[in-house]
Scaffold this motif. Structure first.
Motif, PDB file in Angstrom:
ATOM      1  N   ARG A   8      26.554  70.928  31.369  1.00 45.19           N
ATOM      2  CA  ARG A   8      27.149  70.985  30.096  1.00 45.19           C
ATOM      3  C   ARG A   8      25.631  70.112  29.518  1.00 45.19           C
ATOM      4  NH1 ARG A   8      32.604  66.971  29.310  1.00 45.19           N
ATOM      5  NH2 ARG A   8      31.143  66.362  27.465  1.00 45.19           N
ATOM      6  N   ALA A   9      24.737  69.573  29.886  1.00 40.97           N
ATOM      7  CA  ALA A   9      23.380  69.027  28.861  1.00 40.97           C
ATOM      8  C   ALA A   9      22.345  70.561  28.802  1.00 40.97           C
ATOM      9  CB  ALA A   9      22.945  68.059  30.250  1.00 40.97           C
ATOM     10  N   GLY A  10      22.978  71.408  29.370  1.00 42.58           N
ATOM     11  CA  GLY A  10      22.522  72.554  28.930  1.00 42.58           C
ATOM     12  C   GLY A  10      21.061  73.412  30.348  1.00 42.58           C
ATOM     13  N   GLY A  11      20.333  73.813  30.277  1.00 47.17           N
ATOM     14  CA  GLY A  11      19.944  74.882  31.363  1.00 47.17           C
ATOM     15  C   GLY A  11      20.376  76.275  31.748  1.00 47.17           C
ATOM     16  N   SER A  12      20.334  76.628  32.896  1.00 47.19           N
ATOM     17  CA  SER A  12      20.991  78.468  33.483  1.00 47.19           C
ATOM     18  C   SER A  12      21.850  78.069  34.250  1.00 47.19           C
ATOM     19  CB  SER A  12      19.806  78.259  34.164  1.00 47.19           C
ATOM     20  OG  SER A  12      18.490  78.444  33.565  1.00 47.19           O
ATOM     21  N   ALA A  13      23.096  79.184  33.679  1.00 42.85           N
ATOM     22  CA  ALA A  13      24.445  79.323  34.096  1.00 42.85           C
ATOM     23  C   ALA A  13      24.538  80.215  35.402  1.00 42.85           C
ATOM     24  CB  ALA A  13      24.985  80.713  34.014  1.00 42.85           C
ATOM     25  N   ARG A  14      24.590  79.463  36.451  1.00 43.87           N
ATOM     26  CA  ARG A  14      24.921  80.119  37.952  1.00 43.87           C
ATOM     27  C   ARG A  14      26.548  80.775  38.030  1.00 43.87           C
ATOM     28  NH1 ARG A  14      25.214  76.658  43.341  1.00 43.87           N
ATOM     29  NH2 ARG A  14      25.241  78.622  44.940  1.00 43.87           N
ATOM     30  N   TRP A  15      25.780  82.122  38.113  1.00 39.72           N
ATOM     31  CA  TRP A  15      27.089  83.300  38.168  1.00 39.72           C
ATOM     32  C   TRP A  15      27.472  83.491  39.662  1.00 39.72           C
ATOM     33  CZ3 TRP A  15      29.218  84.258  33.509  1.00 39.72           C
ATOM     34  CH2 TRP A  15      28.264  83.862  32.690  1.00 39.72           C
ATOM     35  N   PHE A  16      28.829  83.325  39.951  1.00 41.45           N
ATOM     36  CA  PHE A  16      29.789  83.755  40.707  1.00 41.45           C
ATOM     37  C   PHE A  16      30.192  85.307  40.891  1.00 41.45           C
ATOM     38  CE2 PHE A  16      29.504  79.579  40.531  1.00 41.45           C
ATOM     39  CZ  PHE A  16      28.468  79.137  42.302  1.00 41.45           C
ATOM     40  N   GLU A  17      31.119  86.757  41.338  1.00 42.80           N
ATOM     41  CA  GLU A  17      31.728  87.639  41.467  1.00 42.80           C
ATOM     42  C   GLU A  17      33.077  87.360  42.128  1.00 42.80           C
ATOM     43  OE1 GLU A  17      31.010  91.394  41.578  1.00 42.80           O
ATOM     44  OE2 GLU A  17      28.638  91.032  41.645  1.00 42.80           O
ATOM     45  N   VAL A  18      33.929  87.389  41.091  1.00 43.10           N
ATOM     46  CA  VAL A  18      34.974  87.536  41.008  1.00 43.10           C
ATOM     47  C   VAL A  18      36.396  88.871  41.384  1.00 43.10           C
ATOM     48  CG1 VAL A  18      35.448  84.891  40.185  1.00 43.10           C
ATOM     49  CG2 VAL A  18      35.895  86.610  38.755  1.00 43.10           C
ATOM     50  N   ASP A  19      37.039  88.710  42.024  1.00 39.85           N
ATOM     51  CA  ASP A  19      38.250  89.565  41.863  1.00 39.85           C
ATOM     52  C   ASP A  19      38.271  89.883  40.384  1.00 39.85           C
ATOM     53  OD1 ASP A  19      37.941  90.810  44.309  1.00 39.85           O
ATOM     54  OD2 ASP A  19      39.786  89.374  45.333  1.00 39.85           O
ATOM     55  N   PRO A  20      38.199  91.080  39.718  1.00 43.92           N
ATOM     56  CA  PRO A  20      39.063  91.632  38.049  1.00 43.92           C
ATOM     57  C   PRO A  20      40.644  91.012  37.869  1.00 43.92           C
ATOM     58  CG  PRO A  20      38.486  93.397  39.180  1.00 43.92           C
ATOM     59  CD  PRO A  20      37.893  92.016  40.478  1.00 43.92           C
ATOM     60  N   VAL A  21      40.612  90.107  37.301  1.00 49.62           N
ATOM     61  CA  VAL A  21      41.597  89.631  36.309  1.00 49.62           C
ATOM     62  C   VAL A  21      41.309  90.072  34.022  1.00 49.62           C
ATOM     63  CG1 VAL A  21      42.884  89.019  38.269  1.00 49.62           C
ATOM     64  CG2 VAL A  21      41.222  87.136  36.349  1.00 49.62           C
ATOM     65  N   TYR A  22      42.258  89.652  33.501  1.00 51.34           N
ATOM     66  CA  TYR A  22      41.930  89.311  32.808  1.00 51.34           C
ATOM     67  C   TYR A  22      42.379  87.699  32.346  1.00 51.34           C
ATOM     68  CZ  TYR A  22      42.871  87.984  27.744  1.00 51.34           C
ATOM     69  OH  TYR A  22      41.543  87.786  26.655  1.00 51.34           O
ATOM     70  N   TYR A  23      41.146  86.856  32.218  1.00 44.67           N
ATOM     71  CA  TYR A  23      41.202  85.603  31.936  1.00 44.67           C
ATOM     72  C   TYR A  23      41.651  85.707  30.310  1.00 44.67           C
ATOM     73  CZ  TYR A  23      39.888  80.514  32.188  1.00 44.67           C
ATOM     74  OH  TYR A  23      39.790  79.382  32.722  1.00 44.67           O
ATOM     75  N   SER A  24      42.783  84.971  30.714  1.00 48.83           N
ATOM     76  CA  SER A  24      44.033  84.605  29.061  1.00 48.83           C
ATOM     77  C   SER A  24      43.668  82.780  28.636  1.00 48.83           C
ATOM     78  CB  SER A  24      45.547  84.924  29.516  1.00 48.83           C
ATOM     79  OG  SER A  24      46.191  84.968  28.427  1.00 48.83           O
TER      80      SER A  24
END
Length: 428
Positions: free
Chosen positions: A217-233
């Motif tokens: 929340r304070a800023g910086g870099s995002a850490r990414w994770f792959e997930v099975d595709p869905v539409y996140y509504s």
């Protein structure tokens, strides 16, 4: 009518102004119209609806638009929220919010005291404890998305740019005490479609993986994770739990065709359900689980708990939303869908269902705490529900702790409120 309800129940959605052929109308578009009921002293004082007066709406209505027209001007149709004594109508992907008065008249575009530069979002998250309003904004020409934090003064205090390829559509995000959860769904901007005049120039991109980014929340870099595709509504809520981040949300099956497939409906590849992600930051993986597979959307929570652990959540199912559209294969949808509101108890893993008759389509449930409430679910659930016998809509008020019992009150409105998107209780 509970006498401690003093305020306005508002909800917005697209209302096609000047569309003669409904087949030419896309379900996500249309000028925003806010519907509202004023409650005070155990009575309903008024119901009214008002278009958000963008420059285009003013022109269609033969009115003069006051002042300078903002960039990407649009009659915001997706959400309406209270913020520091103001009422804001919100849209994603470019337009500034519009500020409304207590009578639902459009006042002016709102740029957070001249500090918002660029796009905003429809799905903000207000952390009541920190007195911060958070947003994740996207725009077709950006090579990034922006996490925007608006502080207690009502000004943009920090903007963090998070690089993402292909200009994805990011309809919603999640917030915890420590993190911003950014959902990179593979729905990307299609420049050729935009040049050809497509109403919604976004496509499902099979070449891109789906990712979840965890940003401090304070800023910086995002850490990414792959997930099975869905539409996140839509996000119900999220919170930190040890070394994990818990996200409860509604999803639709992949692929999701934002521009419309089948006969253009949002559930052309399947109806939405309630899911949970457990993002294990230590192990570096995301576990997905299905909370409830009944068709449901528009998840809400006691908003004093945004970004903190919740026990209860509320969703809606309106059969008309799932049965109105054929699938991409031209197959009519299942007709077993019903109209109901659902209360989820995440501690016990149980749910209660408040059912409505056939034709009584229910809209998003909004939780309103009872005055002096001590328990998370001590309050009311408010929803617009169609009354097929009257051919009009009722504002239905349930006791959240007696969820399956008879409504505490029904306010009979003079006309039918069409199914729309999101809304809020605006306390006086």
């Amino acid at each position: 009518m509970p006498r401690d309800l003093d305020g306005r129940f508002l909800r917005t959605g697209p209302n096609a102004l000047g569309v003669e052929d409904p087949r030419a109308h896309h379900w996500m578009l249309g000028d925003g119209m806010v519907h509202g009921v004023r409650l005070r002293g155990g009575h309903a004082e008024w119901y009214r609806n008002r278009w958000v007066r963008s420059s285009q709406v003013a022109r269609k209505l033969g009115e003069t638009y006051p002042g300078e027209v903002p960039p990407d001007d649009f009659a915001c149709n997706t959400h309406v929220i209270p913020y520091k004594g103001r009422i804001l109508a919100l849209q994603e992907g470019g337009p500034l919010p519009y500020e409304l008065d207590g009578e639902l008249n459009t006042q002016r575009p709102h740029d957070f005291r001249s500090t918002l530069k660029g796009a905003f979002t429809a799905h903000t998250k207000y952390d009541a404890t920190a007195d911060e309003l958070h947003a994740v904004a996207y725009y077709p020409t950006w090579d990034h998305v922006r996490h925007i934090m608006i502080d207690r003064t009502g000004r943009v205090a920090r903007t963090t740019r998070v690089p993402v390829p292909d200009a994805p559509m990011m309809h919603d995000f999640a917030l915890t005490e420590k993190y911003v959860v950014i959902v990179d769904v593979p729905i990307t901007f299609d420049a050729e479609a935009a040049e050809a005049g497509a109403l919604v120039p976004y496509i499902w991109n099979d070449e891109r993986p789906m990712r979840v980014g965890v940003l401090p929340r304070a800023g910086g870099s995002a850490r990414w994770f792959e997930v099975d595709p869905v539409y996140y509504s839509h996000t119900l809520n999220a919170y930190d739990q040890g070394d994990s981040v818990i996200v409860d949300f509604t999803s639709m099956p992949a692929p999701f065709y934002a521009a419309g497939r089948g006969n253009g409906g949002p559930s052309a590849t399947g109806s939405p359900a309630l899911d949970r992600w457990t993002i294990d930051l230590r192990a570096g993986r995301v576990r997905s689980s299905r909370v409830d597979d009944r068709p449901q959307e528009f998840p809400r929570v006691n908003e004093s708990l945004i970004a903190r652990r919740h026990r209860y959540g509320y969703t809606a199912s309106a059969a008309a939303m799932w049965t109105a559209y054929e699938t991409v294969d031209g197959v009519p949808p299942d007709t077993k869908f019903t109209n109901c509101l659902v209360k989820h108890d995440f501690l016990r893993g149980t749910r209660q269902v408040h059912r409505f008759p056939k034709g009584a389509a229910a809209s998003e449930p909004v939780f309103v705490p009872r005055r002096g409430a001590r328990d998370e679910d001590d309050g009311y659930i408010m929803s617009y529900v169609n009354d097929p016998d009257r051919g009009a809509t009722d504002l239905v008020i349930l006791a959240a702790q007696d969820f399956t019992g008879r409504p505490l009150a029904r306010v009979q409105l003079p006309g039918r409120v069409p199914l729309g998107f999101h809304g809020s209780w605006v306390a006086a």
